[in-house]
Scaffold this active site. Structure first.
Site, PDB file in Angstrom:
ATOM      1  N   CYS A 156      19.117 -72.658  31.720  1.00  0.00           N
ATOM      2  CA  CYS A 156      20.286 -71.971  32.277  1.00  0.00           C
ATOM      3  C   CYS A 156      21.511 -72.103  31.383  1.00  0.00           C
ATOM      4  O   CYS A 156      22.511 -71.416  31.587  1.00  0.00           O
ATOM      5  CB  CYS A 156      20.596 -72.525  33.668  1.00  0.00           C
ATOM      6  SG  CYS A 156      19.118 -72.744  34.652  1.00  0.00           S
ATOM      7  N   HIS A 296      29.252 -73.743  37.354  1.00  0.00           N
ATOM      8  CA  HIS A 296      27.833 -73.418  37.309  1.00  0.00           C
ATOM      9  C   HIS A 296      27.420 -72.911  38.699  1.00  0.00           C
ATOM     10  O   HIS A 296      26.769 -71.898  38.821  1.00  0.00           O
ATOM     11  CB  HIS A 296      27.042 -74.655  36.896  1.00  0.00           C
ATOM     12  CG  HIS A 296      25.596 -74.395  36.646  1.00  0.00           C
ATOM     13  ND1 HIS A 296      25.157 -73.362  35.850  1.00  0.00           N
ATOM     14  CD2 HIS A 296      24.475 -75.034  37.078  1.00  0.00           C
ATOM     15  CE1 HIS A 296      23.831 -73.377  35.811  1.00  0.00           C
ATOM     16  NE2 HIS A 296      23.396 -74.372  36.543  1.00  0.00           N
ATOM     17  N   GLU A 307      28.060 -81.128  41.014  1.00  0.00           N
ATOM     18  CA  GLU A 307      29.081 -80.486  40.171  1.00  0.00           C
ATOM     19  C   GLU A 307      30.477 -80.701  40.765  1.00  0.00           C
ATOM     20  O   GLU A 307      31.435 -80.973  40.038  1.00  0.00           O
ATOM     21  CB  GLU A 307      28.797 -78.987  40.010  1.00  0.00           C
ATOM     22  CG  GLU A 307      29.793 -78.324  39.057  1.00  0.00           C
ATOM     23  CD  GLU A 307      29.501 -76.857  38.765  1.00  0.00           C
ATOM     24  OE1 GLU A 307      28.619 -76.274  39.424  1.00  0.00           O
ATOM     25  OE2 GLU A 307      30.160 -76.306  37.862  1.00  0.00           O
ATOM     26  N   LYS A 326      28.014 -66.574  40.715  1.00  0.00           N
ATOM     27  CA  LYS A 326      26.631 -66.401  41.172  1.00  0.00           C
ATOM     28  C   LYS A 326      26.537 -65.910  42.616  1.00  0.00           C
ATOM     29  O   LYS A 326      25.493 -65.409  43.037  1.00  0.00           O
ATOM     30  CB  LYS A 326      25.854 -67.699  40.963  1.00  0.00           C
ATOM     31  CG  LYS A 326      25.677 -68.018  39.468  1.00  0.00           C
ATOM     32  CD  LYS A 326      24.851 -69.268  39.231  1.00  0.00           C
ATOM     33  CE  LYS A 326      24.691 -69.547  37.739  1.00  0.00           C
ATOM     34  NZ  LYS A 326      25.937 -70.018  37.077  1.00  0.00           N
ATOM     35  N   HIS A 331      21.581 -65.878  39.958  1.00  0.00           N
ATOM     36  CA  HIS A 331      21.528 -66.750  38.781  1.00  0.00           C
ATOM     37  C   HIS A 331      20.733 -66.075  37.662  1.00  0.00           C
ATOM     38  O   HIS A 331      19.524 -65.909  37.766  1.00  0.00           O
ATOM     39  CB  HIS A 331      20.892 -68.081  39.188  1.00  0.00           C
ATOM     40  CG  HIS A 331      20.990 -69.161  38.158  1.00  0.00           C
ATOM     41  ND1 HIS A 331      21.494 -68.956  36.890  1.00  0.00           N
ATOM     42  CD2 HIS A 331      20.654 -70.474  38.218  1.00  0.00           C
ATOM     43  CE1 HIS A 331      21.455 -70.088  36.203  1.00  0.00           C
ATOM     44  NE2 HIS A 331      20.952 -71.030  36.990  1.00  0.00           N
ATOM     45  N   PHE A 390      18.164 -76.776  33.529  1.00  0.00           N
ATOM     46  CA  PHE A 390      16.970 -77.613  33.637  1.00  0.00           C
ATOM     47  C   PHE A 390      16.709 -78.233  32.265  1.00  0.00           C
ATOM     48  O   PHE A 390      16.845 -77.567  31.237  1.00  0.00           O
ATOM     49  CB  PHE A 390      15.760 -76.772  34.058  1.00  0.00           C
ATOM     50  CG  PHE A 390      15.797 -76.334  35.494  1.00  0.00           C
ATOM     51  CD1 PHE A 390      16.255 -77.180  36.502  1.00  0.00           C
ATOM     52  CD2 PHE A 390      15.364 -75.066  35.863  1.00  0.00           C
ATOM     53  CE1 PHE A 390      16.286 -76.781  37.821  1.00  0.00           C
ATOM     54  CE2 PHE A 390      15.392 -74.649  37.192  1.00  0.00           C
ATOM     55  CZ  PHE A 390      15.855 -75.510  38.172  1.00  0.00           C
TER      56      PHE A 390
END
Lengths: 424, 85
Positions: A156, A296, A307, A326, A331, A390
């Protein structure tokens, strides 16, 4: 300096449509239409619906490229058109293209062919469709750009890394022009099933448009989306000299690794905290100067919690306003970081913090100032973008208004001024 | 299949795979130079011909093909060998 932008996203395939959709906080998530999703655990996503690759690549090349590459090439081509005229020595023009999965749809299709028809029925183009660097390669090939050409696959975080490393190429003197961004087309049966097996995806089938809910108390996972975004980067003086109209500048970049878990964020968000601080230090910007954060904010239970804690750690209890795009787009994985950069540059230009679609009910454990359904006026200070992937890849960028706003140079011929389409 | 029928098959496949106009696929047309076929395109073209004609061609014989006419000749030759068996 960012002098050109191109987008191919579920929220629009041109900059004007994209920005108005983001600003309206209108979710573009809906039932999957490009293939039959019945039998899959998740049957909605963010699809790019108004895109014909043949327009950009012709019939033959379209058949020999994965959708990842088609979307990425188109966004990159739009960015170059937008920045035009970008005239430079081709050996000084670079490409840094991010993608999380590469040609995953082609892996699926070729695997089916292998099983159903045998190994000698695979396409001779199977490899060049699947390889993650196909997008970077095709952009260079079509534009004739012979400078540095890189593919970054950091899940990502790919596109944020691509833009950050693109800035580094300019700073180190390796290029005068860099096309940087990311692309992803993982909305296919294997992509959906695989992310679903991680427990990462929302399963809000009764209301897909409300499924992507960053920081909301009822969030239940992210919504997979496809698309691409690319920017044209040039040194500030060069951009000013040629009369380009800058969108803004990438002032700081931080990147690091959690070295903690292959999927989960590091305990206490220590990786994210360090990364934000690296970017702020690189930009020489005090946390208090940041006008807002484009998070994010994937809408998974864990990411948003960690976060938010990390933001509190860096900025204190009184954090700047936080938004997550998002909620609108879902995403875009390897394109997500570039989407955040584009949104933040336009937000800086328009003096707004874009809304977080579907943020309706604050999570009592999340103690940051999330900008909800409506945009909010924003100060002129820089914007921080957070992108985490990830594998523990983190990248943060600090974006600022152009330090030297473009002034029409007296006597400069009009045709040297960039004349690409701009957002409305 | 006679020569005209085989040419029609090759032409149909070339139009589909190489994205060229039917009239460009004449017996004298060279795949690489005139029809803009890359080496990978040639593999794809042969595969499509095999699927269309329902048989497999030996790779070494195909390697020597330069023109549309040569492809037609080879297919006719393979057809006659097949018929004799």
């Amino acid at each position: 300096m960012v002098t050109g932008i191109g987008v191919k996203t579920p929220a629009g395939s041109d900059l004007g449509t994209f920005w108005s959709t983001v600003l309206a906080g209108r979710s573009v998530i809906g039932p999957i239409t490009r293939f039959d999703p019945s039998g899959l655990p998740v049957r909605f996503a963010g699809e790019v619906r108004d895109f014909d690759p043949v327009t950009y690549l012709g019939q033959k090349e379209s058949r020999h490229t994965d959708r990842t590459t088609q979307l990425g090439f188109a966004a990159a081509a739009d960015a170059v058109t937008d920045a035009a005229p970008v005239i430079s020595d081709p050996s000084r023009c670079a490409v840094v293209a991010g993608t999380g999965m590469g040609g995953i749809a082609s892996v699926h299709a070729q695997s089916l062919t292998f099983v159903e028809r045998g190994p000698d029925r695979l396409s001779p183009y199977a490899i060049t469709m699947i390889m993650p660097n196909a997008t970077a390669a095709l952009i260079a090939l079509r534009l004739g750009w012979t400078g540095p050409n890189l593919c970054l696959a950091t899940a990502c975080t790919s596109a944020a890394n691509a833009i950050g490393e693109g800035v580094r190429l300019i700073q180190e003197g390796s290029a005068d022009v860099v096309l940087a961004g990311g692309t992803e087309a993982a909305v296919n049966p294997v992509g959906i099933a695989a992310f679903a097996r991680m427990g990462a995806l929302s399963t809000r089938h009764d209301d897909p448009a409300r499924a992507s809910r960053p920081f909301d108390d009822m969030r239940d996972g992210f919504v997979l989306a496809e698309g691409a975004a690319f920017v044209v980067l040039e040194p500030s003086d060069r951009a000013a000299d040629r009369g380009a109209r800058p969108y803004g500048e990438i002032r700081g970049y931080g990147r690091n690794s959690d070295a903690f878990d292959i999927a989960a964020p590091s305990a206490g968000g220590v990786g994210a905290i360090s990364c934000m601080r690296l970017a702020l230090r690189d930009a020489d910007v005090d946390p208090s100067a940041i006008s807002h954060i484009n998070a994010h904010g994937t809408a998974t239970r864990l990411n948003d919690q960690i976060e938010a804690e990390a933001i509190n750690k860096v900025f204190g209890a009184d954090s700047p306003p936080v938004t997550s795009t998002k909620g609108v787009t879902g995403h875009l994985i390897g394109a997500a970081g570039a989407i955040q950069v584009v949104v933040s540059l336009l937000a800086l230009r328009h003096g707004v913090v874009p809304p977080t679609a579907n943020f309706e009910q604050p999570d009592p454990n999340i103690l940051i100032d999330v900008v909800g359904q409506h945009p909010r006026p924003s100060g002129p200070g820089p914007v921080l973008t957070n992108t985490f992937g990830f594998g523990g890849h983190n990248a943060c960028l600090v974006l600022a208004r152009a330090e030297r706003p473009h002034v029409e140079a007296p006597g400069r011929p009009a045709e040297t001024v960039a004349a690409g389409p701009r957002e409305t | 299949m006679d020569r005209a029928e085989v040419l029609a098959e090759v032409r149909a496949v070339a139009v589909e795979i190489l994205d060229v106009a039917p009239e460009a696929v004449s017996p004298g047309a060279r795949f690489r130079e005139d029809l803009d076929a890359s080496s990978l395109d040639m593999i794809e073209l042969v595969m499509a011909l095999e699927d269309r004609l329902g048989r497999r061609f030996p790779q070494d014989e195909l390697a020597s093909i330069t023109t549309v006419g040569q492809a037609v000749d080879l297919i006719l030759e393979l057809n006659s060998m097949f018929d004799e068996r």
